[in-house]
Write a protein that holds these residues in place. Structure first.
Motif, PDB file in Angstrom:
ATOM      1  N   LYS A  32      -5.191  -4.038 -13.499  1.00  0.00           N
ATOM      2  CA  LYS A  32      -6.155  -4.052 -15.039  1.00  0.00           C
ATOM      3  C   LYS A  32      -7.405  -4.875 -14.198  1.00  0.00           C
ATOM      4  N   THR A  33      -8.383  -3.715 -14.072  1.00  0.00           N
ATOM      5  CA  THR A  33      -9.058  -4.956 -13.156  1.00  0.00           C
ATOM      6  C   THR A  33     -10.777  -4.174 -14.090  1.00  0.00           C
ATOM      7  N   THR A  34     -11.799  -4.535 -14.020  1.00  0.00           N
ATOM      8  CA  THR A  34     -12.877  -4.340 -14.665  1.00  0.00           C
ATOM      9  C   THR A  34     -13.362  -2.976 -14.389  1.00  0.00           C
ATOM     10  N   VAL A  35     -13.651  -1.939 -14.499  1.00  0.00           N
ATOM     11  CA  VAL A  35     -14.360  -0.630 -14.137  1.00  0.00           C
ATOM     12  C   VAL A  35     -15.605  -0.426 -14.671  1.00  0.00           C
ATOM     13  N   LEU A  36     -16.517  -0.333 -13.382  1.00  0.00           N
ATOM     14  CA  LEU A  36     -17.945   0.677 -14.516  1.00  0.00           C
ATOM     15  C   LEU A  36     -17.776   1.949 -13.808  1.00  0.00           C
ATOM     16  N   PHE A  37     -17.837   2.926 -13.866  1.00  0.00           N
ATOM     17  CA  PHE A  37     -17.617   4.089 -13.685  1.00  0.00           C
ATOM     18  C   PHE A  37     -18.616   5.226 -14.123  1.00  0.00           C
ATOM     19  N   VAL A  38     -19.502   5.945 -12.857  1.00  0.00           N
ATOM     20  CA  VAL A  38     -20.416   6.420 -13.406  1.00  0.00           C
ATOM     21  C   VAL A  38     -19.424   7.647 -13.858  1.00  0.00           C
ATOM     22  N   THR A  39     -20.690   8.385 -14.730  1.00  0.00           N
ATOM     23  CA  THR A  39     -20.457  10.537 -14.690  1.00  0.00           C
ATOM     24  C   THR A  39     -21.005  10.922 -15.317  1.00  0.00           C
ATOM     25  N   HIS A  40     -20.883  12.493 -15.125  1.00  0.00           N
ATOM     26  CA  HIS A  40     -22.139  12.887 -16.082  1.00  0.00           C
ATOM     27  C   HIS A  40     -21.179  14.109 -16.968  1.00  0.00           C
ATOM     28  N   SER A  41     -19.818  12.975 -16.973  1.00  0.00           N
ATOM     29  CA  SER A  41     -18.932  14.419 -17.703  1.00  0.00           C
ATOM     30  C   SER A  41     -18.824  13.593 -18.953  1.00  0.00           C
ATOM     31  N   VAL A  42     -18.747  14.194 -19.790  1.00  0.00           N
ATOM     32  CA  VAL A  42     -19.004  13.621 -21.413  1.00  0.00           C
ATOM     33  C   VAL A  42     -17.269  13.577 -21.972  1.00  0.00           C
ATOM     34  N   MET A  44       0.762  -0.866  -0.211  1.00  0.00           N
ATOM     35  CA  MET A  44       0.082  -0.280   0.224  1.00  0.00           C
ATOM     36  C   MET A  44       0.532   1.161   0.140  1.00  0.00           C
ATOM     37  N   ARG A  45       2.007   1.195   0.356  1.00  0.00           N
ATOM     38  CA  ARG A  45       2.927   2.213   0.746  1.00  0.00           C
ATOM     39  C   ARG A  45       3.200   3.157  -0.678  1.00  0.00           C
ATOM     40  N   GLU A  46       3.712   1.794  -1.606  1.00  0.00           N
ATOM     41  CA  GLU A  46       4.145   2.158  -2.224  1.00  0.00           C
ATOM     42  C   GLU A  46       3.696   2.837  -3.941  1.00  0.00           C
ATOM     43  N   LEU A  47       1.670   2.047  -3.270  1.00  0.00           N
ATOM     44  CA  LEU A  47       1.440   2.782  -4.581  1.00  0.00           C
ATOM     45  C   LEU A  47       0.363   3.927  -3.918  1.00  0.00           C
ATOM     46  N   LEU A  48       0.351   4.303  -2.467  1.00  0.00           N
ATOM     47  CA  LEU A  48       0.352   5.725  -2.212  1.00  0.00           C
ATOM     48  C   LEU A  48       0.964   6.235  -2.786  1.00  0.00           C
ATOM     49  N   VAL A  49       2.093   6.530  -2.702  1.00  0.00           N
ATOM     50  CA  VAL A  49       3.174   6.642  -3.432  1.00  0.00           C
ATOM     51  C   VAL A  49       3.029   6.943  -4.987  1.00  0.00           C
ATOM     52  N   LYS A  50       2.268   6.046  -5.483  1.00  0.00           N
ATOM     53  CA  LYS A  50       2.695   6.269  -7.222  1.00  0.00           C
ATOM     54  C   LYS A  50       1.131   6.835  -7.159  1.00  0.00           C
ATOM     55  N   ALA A  51       0.314   7.439  -6.381  1.00  0.00           N
ATOM     56  CA  ALA A  51      -0.961   8.275  -6.767  1.00  0.00           C
ATOM     57  C   ALA A  51      -0.754   9.784  -6.232  1.00  0.00           C
ATOM     58  N   GLY A  52       0.590   9.741  -5.807  1.00  0.00           N
ATOM     59  CA  GLY A  52       1.024  10.956  -5.596  1.00  0.00           C
ATOM     60  C   GLY A  52       0.202  11.158  -4.027  1.00  0.00           C
ATOM     61  N   LEU A  53       0.531  10.108  -2.880  1.00  0.00           N
ATOM     62  CA  LEU A  53       0.106  10.880  -1.450  1.00  0.00           C
ATOM     63  C   LEU A  53       1.404  10.517  -0.775  1.00  0.00           C
ATOM     64  N   GLY A  54       3.007  10.094  -1.202  1.00  0.00           N
ATOM     65  CA  GLY A  54       3.544   9.489  -0.395  1.00  0.00           C
ATOM     66  C   GLY A  54       3.950  10.714   0.875  1.00  0.00           C
ATOM     67  N   GLU A  55       3.866  12.245   0.447  1.00  0.00           N
ATOM     68  CA  GLU A  55       4.485  12.757   1.329  1.00  0.00           C
ATOM     69  C   GLU A  55       3.452  13.162   2.742  1.00  0.00           C
ATOM     70  N   ARG A  58      -7.562   3.160  -1.562  1.00  0.00           N
ATOM     71  CA  ARG A  58      -7.956   1.567  -1.011  1.00  0.00           C
ATOM     72  C   ARG A  58      -8.783   1.251  -1.704  1.00  0.00           C
ATOM     73  N   ALA A  59      -9.574   1.689  -2.981  1.00  0.00           N
ATOM     74  CA  ALA A  59     -10.416   0.794  -3.695  1.00  0.00           C
ATOM     75  C   ALA A  59      -9.226  -0.648  -4.000  1.00  0.00           C
ATOM     76  N   PHE A  60      -8.540   0.122  -4.369  1.00  0.00           N
ATOM     77  CA  PHE A  60      -7.310  -0.611  -5.602  1.00  0.00           C
ATOM     78  C   PHE A  60      -6.313  -1.455  -5.514  1.00  0.00           C
ATOM     79  N   GLY A  61      -6.321  -1.002  -3.778  1.00  0.00           N
ATOM     80  CA  GLY A  61      -6.445  -1.875  -2.628  1.00  0.00           C
ATOM     81  C   GLY A  61      -6.676  -3.437  -2.644  1.00  0.00           C
ATOM     82  N   LEU A  62      -7.564  -3.566  -2.638  1.00  0.00           N
ATOM     83  CA  LEU A  62      -8.320  -4.884  -3.071  1.00  0.00           C
ATOM     84  C   LEU A  62      -8.006  -5.511  -3.772  1.00  0.00           C
TER      85      LEU A  62
END
Lengths: 285, 281
Positions: free
Chosen positions: B209-219, B139-150, B171-175
């Motif tokens: 690489k997981t399946t993503v179902l993404f709800v959005t309002h933005s085209v 998870m530390r590595e994932l956080l760093v990758k997401a720019g949350l290392g600091e 948190r969701a990707f961590g699963l």
């Protein structure tokens, strides 16, 4: 092209500035240093001086109602050990009652928030208990449990019970819906949810209840002592006996000790709260 | 309408004639009416449509938070409740939904301490087809990758809205979920933050690489992120179109300047408008 130029000169979108960065670094030291400034303590000092002067004037005019301050002071100084001993007895009863009431209320709050059946069975009774004046029950409890410490503990506990039950139950149930949904998709168990989410979420509510309940526990202990007047120690007993013997300085000295005790208890709750709830807004005011 | 893409093997998502009605009698509203959708594993699918088109309902059905009144929802061949019990579904809600008393790191590692029996169940579901439950990522590595290392050891209240939402995504990707379900996760963010979070989401998705179902309002958001854009319409809530976005990946910022990107935007907008018109008629 101009769009691209603007983008390079604008602050990098990744560097999100933290929200209110000053809140965490400043508020603590400032609240402690504040007491050095006369503007903070002078108004209080003036008020106290005026009240003391009024009191002394009243004591001169109505010697049977108000004892002069120096009499109260000399009573306190002369029998300091006596007051401390009795204060400790009352404090012990109050804290033991509080601890018992807290444990019972907390367990029941968890049960009522998890099991609707328990909520329906117990909550109406708890509400009735809450509106019943406990001062009126005290003599009956003394008859039932004798002149020992038990009735004091029971009354202090009962008086603390309801605020803790209501607040804790509210805190356990107030977890935001989206947080619950996140953990529901992980199929978190009830106990896991309680331990990791609901109980920590309830802590600010619990501390709000403790602030109410700590002074109340002393009220409960003193009321119980007065109902069994003369039979045991404790400041309630001291006040009861002294007032029947018209020893006004002793009465007021005891009241003063009770007030100081209340302040110290409240201070203790605040200190623990700042520790435990460092993450919560209430710890920064 | 059948929103199916050609599938071999068990699809990651299969919705078969799903109906969902809220309320009873004359006041009942058809949130979803005969919705069919099949999504093969590893695809990024966006749901787009006006309010009331049932896209959030569809998402809640997939996440196991609601049940269909009729029809069937399957996640990797099992009902959502079973998939949840095996921790195969990751949810990113509209608000970050972080626990304010835990540091960012402890927020994103908490799921590993919850429902520990899930790994066994997940292996059983996987059967012969997949290699079973993946190992928990660092998870530390994932956080760093997401720019949350600091920000790892900070509390959520000390972070900006964008950083909090990033933590929720980590948190969701961590699963290592088989299906990641995201409910308008960027809708509360400003334009710049939104784009940088889209970048990071695509980076993480590329890796895990997981399946993503993404709800959005933005085209533009739907077109940029998705392999498939599912257009929905209200009254009753239904799928009116399925558009495959055939743009090369990785889709960086340069994409916004490209003609093909705007053509897809126009196409989605056109279908959305048509859905509106058919409703008014």
């Amino acid at each position: 092209m101009t769009v691209a130029d603007e983008r390079t000169t604008a602050p990098a979108p990744q560097a999100d500035p933290p929200v209110e960065p000053s809140r965490f670094s400043l508020s603590h030291p400032r609240s402690r240093i504040a007491w050095i400034r006369p503007a903070v303590w002078l108004p209080l000092l003036v008020t106290l001086a005026v009240l003391a002067a009024l009191w002394q004037w009243g004591a001169e005019k109505l010697p049977y109602l108000l004892p002069p301050l120096q009499d109260i002071g000399s009573s306190l100084a002369g029998q300091f050990g006596y007051y401390v001993d009795n204060a400790l007895v009352t404090l012990g009863e109050a804290v033991a009652g509080l601890a018992t009431g807290f444990a019972a209320a907390f367990v029941l709050a968890v049960l009522t928030s998890e099991l609707p059946l328990v909520r329906r069975a117990v909550m109406p009774i708890a509400v009735v208990l809450n509106v019943t004046p406990l001062v009126a029950i005290a003599p009956a409890l003394v008859v039932a449990f004798g002149f020992g410490p038990l009735p004091k503990l029971v009354i202090a506990g009962l008086i603390c019970f309801f605020p803790i039950l209501i607040n804790t139950a509210a805190g356990l149930r107030s977890v935001p819906r989206q947080v619950l949904q996140v953990y529901r998709t992980m199929d978190a168990g009830r106990l896991e949810l309680l331990r990791h989410v609901r109980v920590p979420n309830a802590l600010p509510y619990v501390f709000a209840a403790l602030r109410i309940v700590f002074p109340l526990s002393i009220v409960g202990a003193v009321v119980a002592e007065m109902s069994a007047s003369g039979s045991t120690d404790g400041l309630g007993t001291v006040i009861g006996v002294a007032s029947s013997m018209n020893q006004l300085p002793v009465v007021y000295a005891s009241i003063l000790v009770l007030a100081v005790m209340g302040v110290l208890l409240l201070l203790a709750v605040t200190l623990v709260e700042r520790r435990v709830l460092h993450w919560h807004d209430s710890a920064h005011n | 309408m059948d929103g199916s893409v050609k599938v071999t093997g068990t699809p990651a998502l299969a919705l078969r004639s799903v109906h969902r009605v809220y309320g009873f009698g004359p006041s009942a509203t058809n949130a979803l009416d005969d919705v069919r959708l099949t999504v093969p594993p590893g695809r990024f699918v966006s749901l787009i449509g006006p309010s009331g088109c049932g896209k959030s309902t569809l998402l809640r059905l997939v996440a196991g938070l609601e049940r269909p009144d009729r029809g069937e929802v399957l996640v990797h061949g099992v009902p959502p409740a079973t998939a949840c019990a095996a921790k195969m579904i990751g949810l990113v809600p509209q608000s970050p939904a972080l626990l304010p008393w835990l540091s960012v790191l402890r927020n994103v590692t908490l799921p590993q301490k919850i429902n520990k029996g899930a790994a066994r169940r997940r292996e059983r579901i996987a059967g012969t087809e997949r290699e079973g439950a993946p190992a928990a990522p660092d998870m530390r590595e994932l956080l760093v990758k997401a720019g949350l290392g600091e920000a790892m050891h900070k509390l959520p209240a000390q972070l900006s809205g964008g950083m909090r939402q990033r933590a929720a995504i980590v948190r969701a990707f961590g699963l290592r979920p088989d299906v990641l379900v995201m409910d308008e996760p960027f809708s509360a963010l400003d334009e710049f933050t939104r784009e940088s979070l889209q970048d990071q989401l695509l980076d993480l998705w590329d890796e895990l690489k997981t399946t993503v179902l993404f709800v959005t309002h933005s085209v533009p958001e739907a077109v940029r992120l998705s392999d498939t854009v599912v257009v929905m319409a209200p009254g009753p809530g239904r799928i009116v179109d399925t558009i495959d976005v055939d743009l090369p990946r990785p889709r960086g910022e340069r994409l916004f300047g490209e003609r093909r990107f705007h053509e897809y935007e126009d196409l989605v907008r056109d279908r959305l408008r048509r859905a509106w018109r058919s409703e008014a008629a």
